[in-house]
Design an enzyme around this catalytic site. Structure first.
Site, PDB file in Angstrom:
ATOM      1  N   ASP A 212       0.827  -1.213   0.000  1.00 50.12           N
ATOM      2  CA  ASP A 212       0.000   0.000   0.000  1.00 50.12           C
ATOM      3  C   ASP A 212       0.858   1.259   0.000  1.00 50.12           C
ATOM      4  OD1 ASP A 212      -1.378  -2.294   1.231  1.00 50.12           O
ATOM      5  OD2 ASP A 212      -3.059  -0.909   1.448  1.00 50.12           O
ATOM      6  N   THR A 213       1.820   1.292   0.922  1.00 51.04           N
ATOM      7  CA  THR A 213       2.665   2.474   1.057  1.00 51.04           C
ATOM      8  C   THR A 213       3.459   2.726  -0.213  1.00 51.04           C
ATOM      9  OG1 THR A 213       2.871   2.102   3.446  1.00 51.04           O
ATOM     10  CG2 THR A 213       4.515   3.521   2.404  1.00 51.04           C
TER      11      THR A 213
END
Length: 434
Positions: A212-213
């Site tokens: 996600d990051t």
């Protein structure tokens, strides 16, 4: 790694729609593909899928599919998922032979035929009422990605102080190390346009929780628009996520991504022009605002000043004060221009590098004239001044020239490069509403 797809078989009395036509009234390709990644979730999977499918059928205005992405479960999760895909129109299963949430999303999203791709956690921690606000800006063409944020002031969140502290600390690290501007990297509630996914996913290396990051940071660095949605979120007390191991992996991911971004190997500059938006005007990528540029310019300038002082002191004896000043300024000016080109103004690749260095030497000449003039005045008025005084005078003169250097680099040397970026316009996605 092998991937298999389970589709709804035809029943005795009626034909059950395939995943491509799963929602009532849906077209051949759904607008939304909502992925639920799972690993050994036999206890809560059925409730999550039935609740989500019922919500989509009752309250969601776009044709939507639910995809269960099974990450090599060793319990009864896959069997339950296949049964649900048989019983519920608009549900399908993707089975992967290896674990990793990032791996599941990468695989399912790239293979999907939907216009918008999303995922949510199986524990239903996020209120489904936020799904339409999450997806709508992507369908309309307003944004490229959308994320749920538990850290928004209007979010309502129920979780313990330990997780709250870890989440906020992690996001502060992202802001400090990677200049991230999004507020919540790890909320399990995100969506992305399919065209943006095709551009970004091949660049994302992580297959686990850092996926996600990494996706969000690359999107920001490419200048894509990320929409944030406040969510109501309730912590799952039965969550089996290893917080310590996940945090350590995330920190390793931050260090790796920082190295890759600094190296300039990632082809992010071309992505932005491929993904137009409604009423879009080319915005500078994160880290190119005036404040970020000032901070990075100051860091580069501070290091350059230290290097200059060392070189001046070293060459003062054999070259004399004026010769040492000229030589130290020349060496540090070349390195300073290269560093500011990449780190301060975000320019990658060899294009126009020689021109930038030539213009940087003109800026160097102005700075050298200022420092040389200061030295000449000192030698005229105090010819016996000690070396330390000479060093102090030229350092102060160079600090004064720093302001001029920043203005010229930003307004002249790198201005044409920044202004040459296209300003595309876009149109909303087309998709039936039911």
């Amino acid at each position: 790694m092998q991937t298999t797809t389970t589709q709804e078989p035809a029943g005795a009395d009626r034909a059950v729609p395939s995943p491509a036509t799963d929602s009532p009234g849906a077209t051949a390709s759904p607008v939304l593909d909502l992925v639920i990644p799972v690993f050994n979730e036999e206890t809560g999977l059925e409730r999550a899928v039935r609740t989500t499918r019922a919500f989509l059928d009752r309250s969601f205005p776009y044709p939507a599919r639910v995809t269960i992405a099974d990450n090599a479960s060793t319990d009864g999760t896959l069997a339950i998922a296949r049964r649900l895909a048989t019983e519920l129109p608009g549900v399908r299963v993707e089975h992967l032979d290896a674990k990793g949430r990032g791996r599941a999303l990468h695989t399912v999203w790239l293979a999907s035929d939907a216009q918008v791709l999303a995922y949510m956690d199986v524990d239903l921690s996020t209120d489904l009422a936020a799904l339409l606000p999450l997806v709508a800006p992507l369908v309309s063409g307003h944004s490229h990605l959308a994320i749920g944020s538990r850290l928004s002031r209007t979010s309502r969140v129920v979780r313990g102080p330990k997780r709250e502290l870890i989440s906020r600390t992690y996001n502060l690290i992202l802001r400090g190390a990677l200049s991230a501007r999004f507020s919540d990297a790890q909320c399990g509630f995100k969506a992305i346009r399919a065209d943006a996914a095709r551009e970004l996913l091949p660049l994302v290396e992580d297959t686990g929780w850092f996926f996600d990051t990494e996706l969000l940071v690359l999107a920001e660095r490419a200048g894509l628009r990320i929409h944030e949605v406040p969510v109501d979120w309730v912590d799952d007390p039965d969550s089996r996520v290893d917080i310590v191991a996940t945090a350590a992996a995330d920190l390793r991911g931050v260090a790796r991504l920082l190295r890759e971004l600094t190296s300039g190997r990632l082809p992010l500059s071309e992505i932005r022009g491929h993904l137009p938006l409604i009423g879009d005007r080319q915005r500078p990528a994160p880290g190119t605002s005036l404040l970020h540029q000032l901070v990075r310019f100051a860091i580069v300038g501070g290091l350059s000043t230290v290097a200059y002082a060392v070189l001046f002191w070293w060459w003062r004896g054999p070259l004399g004060p004026q010769g040492a000043n000229f030589a130290a300024l020349l060496v540090t000016a070349v390195a300073n221009t290269a560093a500011n080109r990449r780190l301060t103004f975000g320019i990658r690749g060899p294009g126009a590098a020689l021109r930038h260095q030539g213009q940087g030497l003109v800026v160097f000449a102005l700075g050298w004239a200022l420092s040389a003039g200061s030295l000449w005045i000192l030698q005229t008025t105090a010819p016996s001044a000690p070396r330390a005084v000479e060093l102090a005078v030229v350092v102060v003169a160079n600090l004064g020239a720093t302001v001029l250097r920043f203005v010229l680099l930003r307004g002249w040397v790198f201005r044409s490069h920044r202004a040459s970026s296209p300003a595309p316009t876009g149109a909303p996605m087309e998709g039936p509403v039911r």
